[in-house]
Scaffold this motif. Structure first.
Motif, PDB file in Angstrom:
ATOM      1  N   ILE A 183     -20.570  17.678   7.524  1.00  0.00           N
ATOM      2  CA  ILE A 183     -19.934  16.417   7.898  1.00  0.00           C
ATOM      3  C   ILE A 183     -20.910  15.505   8.626  1.00  0.00           C
ATOM      4  CG2 ILE A 183     -18.157  15.405   9.377  1.00  0.00           C
ATOM      5  CD1 ILE A 183     -16.413  17.835   8.752  1.00  0.00           C
ATOM      6  N   PRO A 220     -17.090   8.469  15.396  1.00  0.00           N
ATOM      7  CA  PRO A 220     -15.973   8.974  14.572  1.00  0.00           C
ATOM      8  C   PRO A 220     -16.207  10.378  14.038  1.00  0.00           C
ATOM      9  CG  PRO A 220     -16.476   6.701  14.009  1.00  0.00           C
ATOM     10  CD  PRO A 220     -17.573   7.165  14.901  1.00  0.00           C
ATOM     11  N   ALA A 221     -17.434  10.656  13.567  1.00  0.00           N
ATOM     12  CA  ALA A 221     -17.733  12.002  13.063  1.00  0.00           C
ATOM     13  C   ALA A 221     -17.717  13.021  14.190  1.00  0.00           C
ATOM     14  CB  ALA A 221     -19.090  12.002  12.360  1.00  0.00           C
ATOM     15  N   THR A 224     -14.196  13.905  14.980  1.00  0.00           N
ATOM     16  CA  THR A 224     -13.691  14.798  13.932  1.00  0.00           C
ATOM     17  C   THR A 224     -14.157  16.227  14.176  1.00  0.00           C
ATOM     18  OG1 THR A 224     -13.724  12.971  12.343  1.00  0.00           O
ATOM     19  CG2 THR A 224     -13.613  15.207  11.452  1.00  0.00           C
ATOM     20  N   LEU A 228     -11.737  19.516  14.829  1.00  0.00           N
ATOM     21  CA  LEU A 228     -11.828  20.675  13.939  1.00  0.00           C
ATOM     22  C   LEU A 228     -12.340  21.907  14.682  1.00  0.00           C
ATOM     23  CD1 LEU A 228     -13.278  19.026  10.695  1.00  0.00           C
ATOM     24  CD2 LEU A 228     -10.911  19.655  11.187  1.00  0.00           C
ATOM     25  N   GLN A 292      -6.783  10.911  17.848  1.00  0.00           N
ATOM     26  CA  GLN A 292      -6.490  10.442  16.497  1.00  0.00           C
ATOM     27  C   GLN A 292      -6.806   8.947  16.332  1.00  0.00           C
ATOM     28  OE1 GLN A 292      -2.431  10.425  15.291  1.00  0.00           O
ATOM     29  NE2 GLN A 292      -1.622   9.750  17.251  1.00  0.00           N
ATOM     30  N   ILE A 295     -10.466   8.457  15.659  1.00  0.00           N
ATOM     31  CA  ILE A 295     -10.870   8.816  14.300  1.00  0.00           C
ATOM     32  C   ILE A 295     -10.608   7.651  13.360  1.00  0.00           C
ATOM     33  CG2 ILE A 295     -10.340  10.319  12.348  1.00  0.00           C
ATOM     34  CD1 ILE A 295      -9.810  12.517  14.186  1.00  0.00           C
ATOM     35  N   ALA A 298     -13.078   4.031  12.513  1.00  0.00           N
ATOM     36  CA  ALA A 298     -14.343   4.505  11.942  1.00  0.00           C
ATOM     37  C   ALA A 298     -15.397   3.417  11.893  1.00  0.00           C
ATOM     38  CB  ALA A 298     -14.108   5.044  10.530  1.00  0.00           C
TER      39      ALA A 298
END
Length: 305
Positions: A183, A220-221, A224, A228, A292, A295, A298
């Protein structure tokens, strides 16, 4: 004498004649679209209720007595509202120890994955070195291997390094994951190289460019990866099964699994088991709802060429 109508009068008369004939078609079209929207939203609401109903049953059952839960397990209204399951979890069991172990491991694993995944992703995206394509191919191959296949080799490595049944054995093997590197690599490749070239002209080194210029743009990454990694390490079970055996190092997943299998209690104990599962979902839900919005944003940090 008969007066001749002007062109403007003729156009207005034509619009008055055509207007009533056109309006019903527009109304029919709007009513049809409205009907499709109502049907679509109804279907989505039904699917959402089907999806969320087991979770509502879980929460409701955790406040029931054992007899009520066994007699009517899918009811959403407890006949007798009680906190007995939660009191037993926190006062008469090792649940607080399980929760603390999961919290410690999750915090360290999440922080480590954010740092090391971003480092590895930037190296694969920007640095030119021999064998980079081979390393990336190996990364893709690791992603394709089922996790259960690696359990025995992982146990042998942990045992050989002397970190079995310790926090190090629980945390170190989880600090990097192939999906996170993948990612971050793809996101870094989407950042314009001109930004790094300008920083390099100003005298910044490779790590300085990564840390001060590129990494803030990859927010943003990174968020994420945080979500995760937090969810993955919080819900991890197989790794903790092969890396620990002491009761003092039991995590929530191991404890709740043992509780659900009936190893720690007699009878069905539905309220106790579902109360533990309900508490286990709270941290993941909180982290998701906090991050959220970030994210979705972006475009933050985007730069034009």
């Amino acid at each position: 004498m008969t007066a001749t109508a002007s062109p403007q009068t003729a156009v207005l008369a034509e619009q008055r004649l055509d207007g009533p004939s056109r309006r019903p078609a527009k109304h029919r079209l709007s009513r049809k679209a409205l009907g499709w929207q109502i049907g679509l939203y109804t279907l989505l609401i039904v699917l959402a209720l089907i999806y969320i109903y087991p979770f509502l049953v879980q929460v409701a059952t955790s406040f029931k007595t054992d007899a009520a839960a066994a007699a009517d397990p899918i009811s959403l209204l407890p006949q007798t509202f009680t906190w007995a399951a939660y009191e037993r979890l926190f006062l008469n069991s090792d649940f607080p120890v399980w929760f603390a172990n999961s919290a410690v491991v999750t915090v360290f694993v999440t922080a480590g994955r954010v740092f090391f995944n971003s480092l590895a992703g930037y190296a694969l995206a920007r640095l030119q070195f021999r064998g980079r394509g081979l390393v990336f191919a190996g990364l893709i191959a690791v992603m394709a291997v089922p996790t259960v296949v690696l359990l025995i080799p992982k146990f042998l490595v942990i045992n050989q390094l002397g970190i079995y049944d310790s926090y190090a054995g629980m945390i170190l093997p989880l600090l990097v994951d192939a999906a996170g590197v993948f990612i971050m690599k793809n996101f870094f490749e989407s950042i314009p190289p001109s930004v790094e070239e300008q920083a390099r002209i100003d005298g910044a080194g490779t790590f300085r460019i990564f840390w001060s210029v590129v990494l803030p743009m990859a927010r943003p990454a990174l968020i994420t990866i945080v979500i995760l990694s937090f969810q993955g390490s919080w819900n991890e079970l197989s790794h903790f099964v092969i890396s620990t055996q002491s009761p003092e190092l039991t995590t929530l997943t191991k404890g709740v699994a043992a509780l659900a299998s009936g190893q720690l209690s007699q009878g069905s104990q539905f309220p106790l088991k579902l109360a533990a599962a309900a508490i286990m979902t709270i941290p993941v839900a909180v982290v998701f709802f906090i991050f959220q919005r970030r994210i979705m944003n972006a475009s933050e940090g985007a730069v034009k060429e």
